[in-house]
Design an enzyme around this catalytic site. Structure first.
Site, short mmCIF file in Angstrom:
data_model
loop_
_atom_site.label_atom_id
_atom_site.label_comp_id
_atom_site.label_asym_id
_atom_site.label_seq_id
_atom_site.Cartn_x
_atom_site.Cartn_y
_atom_site.Cartn_z
N LYS A 249 0.84 -1.18 0.00
CA LYS A 249 0.00 0.00 0.00
C LYS A 249 0.88 1.23 0.00
CE LYS A 249 0.66 2.07 3.17
NZ LYS A 249 1.94 2.78 3.60
N TYR B 32 -4.27 4.39 6.40
CA TYR B 32 -4.72 3.43 7.43
C TYR B 32 -6.02 3.90 8.07
CZ TYR B 32 -0.28 1.02 7.02
OH TYR B 32 0.78 0.30 6.53
P1 NAD Z 1 12.34 1.88 1.71
O1 NAD Z 1 12.83 3.20 1.29
O2 NAD Z 1 12.86 1.32 2.98
O3 NAD Z 1 12.61 0.79 0.56
C1 NAD Z 1 12.41 1.08 -0.80
C2 NAD Z 1 13.19 0.09 -1.65
O4 NAD Z 1 13.00 0.43 -3.02
C3 NAD Z 1 14.69 0.14 -1.39
O5 NAD Z 1 15.19 -1.17 -1.42
C4 NAD Z 1 15.24 0.93 -2.56
O6 NAD Z 1 16.55 0.57 -2.89
C5 NAD Z 1 14.27 0.52 -3.67
N1 NAD Z 1 14.20 1.50 -4.74
C6 NAD Z 1 14.26 1.21 -6.03
N2 NAD Z 1 14.20 2.33 -6.77
C7 NAD Z 1 14.13 3.35 -5.91
C8 NAD Z 1 14.09 4.77 -6.07
N3 NAD Z 1 14.08 5.34 -7.28
N4 NAD Z 1 14.02 5.52 -4.96
C9 NAD Z 1 13.99 4.98 -3.74
N5 NAD Z 1 14.03 3.63 -3.53
C10 NAD Z 1 14.11 2.83 -4.62
O7 NAD Z 1 10.75 1.98 1.73
P2 NAD Z 1 9.74 1.05 2.52
O8 NAD Z 1 9.40 1.70 3.81
O9 NAD Z 1 10.18 -0.35 2.52
O10 NAD Z 1 8.43 1.22 1.59
C11 NAD Z 1 8.26 0.47 0.39
C12 NAD Z 1 6.76 0.33 0.11
O11 NAD Z 1 6.16 -0.37 1.18
C13 NAD Z 1 6.01 1.65 0.01
O12 NAD Z 1 4.99 1.54 -0.95
C14 NAD Z 1 5.39 1.84 1.38
O13 NAD Z 1 4.23 2.61 1.39
C15 NAD Z 1 5.11 0.41 1.76
N6 NAD Z 1 5.13 0.20 3.22
C16 NAD Z 1 4.17 -0.55 3.76
C17 NAD Z 1 4.16 -0.77 5.13
C18 NAD Z 1 3.11 -1.65 5.75
O14 NAD Z 1 3.02 -1.67 6.95
N7 NAD Z 1 2.35 -2.39 4.98
C19 NAD Z 1 5.14 -0.21 5.93
C20 NAD Z 1 6.14 0.53 5.33
C21 NAD Z 1 6.14 0.73 3.96
#
Ligand code: NAD
Length: 427
Positions: free
Chosen positions: A173, A258
């Site tokens: 999401k 949420y």
């Molecule tokens: P994050 O920044 O920790 O991870 C993002 C990943 O994408 C990294 O591995 C990064 O290297 C990669 N990536 C590839 N291309 C990129 C670019 N151009 N810019 C930045 N990163 C790039 O983020 P996250 O917190 O893991 O979030 C990822 C997804 O998960 C989002 O859609 C977020 O909304 C969702 N999320 C969901 C929950 C949940 O509880 N369900 C919690 C956190 C995040």
């Protein structure tokens, strides 16, 4: 004779606990030199699963059934795209608590990170792919489903590409950054005949499910008001979350979602009307492209009003409060990864009570994964399919419009049902 008596007692105990159907292996020899374990201690095998008779007194809630995971080879194999925080800190560790799911491939732009992660999870080096090589997953027979943990604006492209190679998709999401992108994702998956689920973990989390039950059963009378808060404190830039291009918005799609989704799943209704206001403190480069906070109100057909608040610059609070005619349900940490609690206030005779309800903890990420795996195996619509995410996208676009125009507006309605069957109690 003594042994017969023991055997009879054993059978009696197992019968008392429902363990006497065909296929139960009664009793156990135990280790040499010790008395054999009692049936209560040893349990038995029934219908291919190990079961133990209840060992607690009936003053306490019965124990949960013994976990019954599928053998590794029968589980749904997942490729994980994006090795960021959500993938590494929550989703991958949750496979260890899942019953039907296993990680079998990784897609990443960082080969060194991918090799390190693959080693930790027993994933073959040959099952590591770059973003450019994604389509090669088609030939990997172990991969049935793909989990997408990338920045929001990348979800559309990767869902469409995964559908193109005929694999099922579990997408984080918010589903997308606009209603148009969401619609394209739903259509692509339907055309490719693959299942699409949005990772709305709270809809699989036991306390949130218990709250839904309280509303549906009418235990505290009619639901009247909802208060949903999701605020947290953000670190410094640069982060993709502060980029409009990559995030599609600020606090609303990331954490306000949420509150919005909870108001919808708790009521089981779709809002008729909404009103919103957003704010970004000036002078802070983090909020140059995105909003820092949004407060929004939703009015539902039954008359329920939801007041929602999300913000990126306040101490962590993820509380859901439900006000009923005859009681209140408070859930601090309702939207957190763990640590959910539930307090119910109501009248009992001459006094008002506030009781804590304690529900056995289950890893919501594992429940979410297993629900999707169950749907893939049974070829069934997930509880939170693309349609559920697409309607949130439409509502978020309307929330932004209301904030920009400074007036209440009619909420868009979904073209059809947005949810599939509720998750089974075991997944
Ligand atoms: P994050 O920044 O920790 O991870 C993002 C990943 O994408 C990294 O591995 C990064 O290297 C990669 N990536 C590839 N291309 C990129 C670019 N151009 N810019 C930045 N990163 C790039 O983020 P996250 O917190 O893991 O979030 C990822 C997804 O998960 C989002 O859609 C977020 O909304 C969702 N999320 C969901 C929950 C949940 O509880 N369900 C919690 C956190 C995040």
């Amino acid at each position: 004779m003594a042994q017969d008596q023991d055997g009879a007692t054993r059978r009696g105990l197992l019968r008392a606990t429902g363990l006497t159907a065909a296929g139960v292996a009664i009793g156990a020899a135990g280790a040499p030199g010790y008395p054999p374990p009692s049936p209560i201690d040893a349990g038995g095998v029934q219908d291919g699963r190990v079961r133990f008779p209840e060992w607690r007194g009936d003053a306490e809630p019965p124990s949960a059934p013994t976990p019954n995971p599928l053998p590794p080879g029968e589980r749904v194999g997942y490729a994980i795209i994006g090795l960021g925080r959500i993938s590494l800190e929550e989703t991958l560790p949750a496979f260890a608590e899942s019953r039907m799911s296993r990680p079998v491939a990784l897609v990443s732009g960082s080969p060194e990170k991918a090799r390190t992660v693959a080693r930790r999870y027993g994933i073959a080096e040959g099952s590591i792919y770059s973003y450019e090589e994604l389509e090669r997953l088609r030939e990997n027979r172990e991969v049935q489903a793909v989990y997408i943990g990338l920045p929001n604006a990348m979800h559309r492209e990767y869902v469409v590409r995964v559908a193109g190679i005929g694999k099922h998709v579990l997408c984080e999401k918010p589903m997308a950054t606009s209603p148009e992108e969401a619609a394209e994702m739903v259509t692509s998956c339907a055309r490719a005949n693959v299942r699409l689920m949005i990772a709305y973990r709270c809809q699989y989390e036991p306390y949130n499910r218990a709250a839904i039950e309280i509303v549906r059963r009418g235990e505290l009378g009619k639901l009247r008001f909802i208060e949903a808060t999701n605020v947290q404190s953000s670190g410094p830039a640069p982060q993709w979350r502060f980029s409009r291009r990559l995030a599609g918005g600020g606090a609303l799609p990331d954490i306000g979602l949420y509150c919005l989704n909870a108001a919808r799943y708790v009521t089981g209704e779709e809002p008729d009307q909404l009103f919103a206001s957003s704010y970004s403190p000036p002078g802070d480069p983090r909020w140059a492209e995105i909003e820092e906070s949004v407060s929004f109100g939703l009015r539902f057909p039954s008359g329920v009003v939801a007041n929602c608040l999300c913000g990126y610059d306040a101490f962590n609070d993820k509380t859901l409060r439900l006000h009923f005619e005859r009681g209140t349900v408070e859930m601090p940490d309702a939207f957190s990864y763990e640590g959910q609690q539930m307090y119910v206030s109501r009248r009992e005779g001459q006094i008002a009570v506030r009781e804590q309800r304690r529900i056995p903890h289950k890893n919501q990420f594992a429940l979410e994964l297993d629900h999707f795996s169950e749907c893939v195996r049974a070829n069934r619509q997930p509880h939170t399919p693309g349609e559920e995410g697409a309607h949130d996208q439409a509502l978020m676009a309307a929330i932004y419009r209301s904030a920009a125009e400074g007036r209440p507006i009619q909420a868009p309605k979904p073209p059809g049902p947005t949810r599939g069957p509720a998750p089974s109690s075991e997944s």
